[in-house]
Design a protein around this motif. Structure first.
Motif, PDB file in Angstrom:
ATOM      1  N   LEU A 123      -5.545   5.596  -3.754  1.00  0.00           N
ATOM      2  CA  LEU A 123      -6.747   6.312  -4.677  1.00  0.00           C
ATOM      3  C   LEU A 123      -6.128   6.297  -6.140  1.00  0.00           C
ATOM      4  CD1 LEU A 123      -8.874   8.650  -4.765  1.00  0.00           C
ATOM      5  CD2 LEU A 123      -6.900  10.210  -4.878  1.00  0.00           C
ATOM      6  N   PHE A 124      -4.879   5.983  -6.404  1.00  0.00           N
ATOM      7  CA  PHE A 124      -4.286   5.936  -7.994  1.00  0.00           C
ATOM      8  C   PHE A 124      -3.938   4.610  -8.192  1.00  0.00           C
ATOM      9  CE2 PHE A 124      -3.536  10.536  -6.644  1.00  0.00           C
ATOM     10  CZ  PHE A 124      -4.444  11.074  -7.655  1.00  0.00           C
ATOM     11  N   HIS A 125      -4.257   3.477  -7.267  1.00  0.00           N
ATOM     12  CA  HIS A 125      -3.921   2.127  -7.950  1.00  0.00           C
ATOM     13  C   HIS A 125      -2.796   1.755  -7.880  1.00  0.00           C
ATOM     14  CE1 HIS A 125      -8.374   2.445  -8.661  1.00  0.00           C
ATOM     15  NE2 HIS A 125      -8.383   3.266  -9.508  1.00  0.00           N
ATOM     16  N   THR A 126      -2.029   2.221  -7.101  1.00  0.00           N
ATOM     17  CA  THR A 126      -0.503   1.583  -7.066  1.00  0.00           C
ATOM     18  C   THR A 126      -0.312   1.045  -5.714  1.00  0.00           C
ATOM     19  OG1 THR A 126       0.227   3.952  -6.515  1.00  0.00           O
ATOM     20  CG2 THR A 126       0.430   3.527  -8.556  1.00  0.00           C
ATOM     21  N   TYR A 127      -1.354   0.781  -4.888  1.00  0.00           N
ATOM     22  CA  TYR A 127      -1.178   0.356  -3.467  1.00  0.00           C
ATOM     23  C   TYR A 127      -0.914  -1.241  -3.707  1.00  0.00           C
ATOM     24  CZ  TYR A 127      -2.294  -0.831   1.386  1.00  0.00           C
ATOM     25  OH  TYR A 127      -2.296  -1.622   2.744  1.00  0.00           O
ATOM     26  N   LEU A 128       0.118  -1.748  -3.005  1.00  0.00           N
ATOM     27  CA  LEU A 128       0.297  -3.284  -2.950  1.00  0.00           C
ATOM     28  C   LEU A 128       0.319  -3.725  -1.592  1.00  0.00           C
ATOM     29  CD1 LEU A 128       0.880  -6.055  -4.481  1.00  0.00           C
ATOM     30  CD2 LEU A 128       3.084  -5.231  -4.299  1.00  0.00           C
ATOM     31  N   PRO A 129      -0.558  -4.547  -0.981  1.00  0.00           N
ATOM     32  CA  PRO A 129      -0.461  -4.693   0.619  1.00  0.00           C
ATOM     33  C   PRO A 129       0.858  -5.330   1.068  1.00  0.00           C
ATOM     34  CG  PRO A 129      -2.475  -5.505  -0.204  1.00  0.00           C
ATOM     35  CD  PRO A 129      -1.693  -4.911  -1.310  1.00  0.00           C
TER      36      PRO A 129
END
Ligand SMILES: [Zn+2]
Ligand SMILES: [Zn+2]
Length: 263
Positions: A220-226
Motif C-alpha cells: 500500500l505504501f510502496h515499500t514492497y520489494l519482491p
C-alpha cells in the motif's frame, strides 16, 4: 483475562513460535548460518528483565482499563462483532508496527538503536530477539497508545502478540521455502526472503519490506520489494562492520553513523 493469564499465554506463544522457526530452519535451511545465539540470547535476557520491570503485562492492563472506562474506538462505537474486532486489532497493531519500523529507518536518533538489530552478522531465528532495550522502551508509549485508542480487548492484544511473535521468528528464519508456495504466501504474509532483503547491506534494499505480519502495508505504501529464496543476500549494516560482541552491540547507539537515506 488477568495479567498472569496474559503472561502465561504469551509465554506459550513464544515457545511455539521459537520451536516452529527452529524446525523450519532444520528442515529447509537457506544458508546454514550458525547464528549469533550468544549475543542475541543475551539481548533477549536483558530485554526480559528491563521490559519485564518497566512494563510486564502493561498492554493487558491498558486494554482492561480501556474496557472498564469505555475508552477507544471499539468501546465507543459498537460497530463490529467480536470476531471482526479481533481481526481488526491484529491488522491495526500490525500497521502501527509497520509505521514504527519505518520511523526507525527514517529518524537518525531511532536508527541509532534500531541498527543494533541490523548489525547481526547472520540472519537466523535468533535475530528475532536482537533488539536494543532502548528501542523497545522507546516503542512502548506508541504501542500502549494504539491499544487504548483502538479499545482493543485483552484477548485481542494477546492474540496479536502471539501472531506477531510467530511472524517475527518466521521472517527471521534461515529458511528457504518452496518457490511456488513462497510466491503465493507473499501475497499475504511477510516471508523470510522478504525480510532477509530488508536486512541486506544495500541502503536501497534496507528501506523496503518494513512489515512484520502482513505484506499489505508495504504494498500500500510502496515499500514492497519482491524477493525469493533463490536470491543470495549479504546481510549486515551498509556503512560499518557487524557487531559480534554484546558490549559492542549495546554501545552501538553511541557510535557515529549515517541515518538511512529515505526510501
Ligand atoms: Zn529495520
Ligand atoms: Zn529484522
Amino acid at each position: 483475562m488477568s495479567e498472569s493469564d496474559f503472561q502465561t499465554i504469551r509465554g506459550a506463544g513464544f515457545l511455539f513460535a521459537l520451536a516452529l522457526a527452529l524446525s523450519l530452519q532444520r528442515l529447509r535451511p537457506y544458508a546454514r548460518w550458525s547464528g549469533s545465539w550468544r549475543v542475541n540470547g543475551s539481548f533477549w535476557i536483558v530485554n526480559l528483565v528491563v521490559i519485564g520491570a518497566v512494563c510486564g503485562a502493561c498492554a493487558c492492563t491498558v486494554a482492561r482499563w480501556a474496557e472498564s472506562a469505555g475508552v477507544g474506538l471499539f468501546h465507543r462505537f459498537s460497530l463490529f462483532p467480536p470476531a471482526l474486532q479481533l481481526l481488526l486489532t491484529i491488522l491495526a497493531l500490525d500497521l502501527v508496527s509497520y509505521a514504527w519500523h519505518r520511523a526507525n529507518h527514517r529518524i537518525g536518533f531511532l536508527w541509532r538503536f534500531h541498527r543494533v538489530h541490523h548489525s547481526d552478522p547472520a540472519f537466523t531465528a535468533s535475530t528475532a530477539v536482537r533488539f536494543h532495550p532502548g528501542e523497545l522502551l522507546l516503542s512502548l508509549p506508541l504501542r500502549l497508545l494504539a491499544v487504548a485508542a483502538l479499545g482493543a480487548s485483552p484477548a485481542g492484544v494477546v492474540l496479536f502478540e502471539i501472531v506477531f511473535t510467530i511472524a517475527n521468528f518466521f521472517e527471521h528464519g534461515d529458511i528457504s521455502l518452496p518457490l511456488t508456495f513462497e510466491r503465493l504466501l507473499q501475497h499475504l504474509w511477510i516471508t523470510p526472503a522478504l525480510h532477509r532483503r530488508h536486512h541486506s547491506r544495500r541502503w536501497s534494499d534496507l528501506n523496503t519490506n518494513f512489515g512484520t505480519v502482513f505484506v499489505f502495508w508495504d504494498r500500500l505504501f510502496h515499500t514492497y520489494l519482491p524477493s525469493s529464496s533463490e536470491e543470495r543476500v549479504t546481510v549486515g549494516l551498509p556503512d560499518r562492520p557487524s557487531c559480534s560482541s554484546l558490549r559492542e552491540a549495546l554501545l552501538l547507539p553511541l557510535a557515529a553513523g549515517t541515518p538511512t537515506p529515505s526510501p
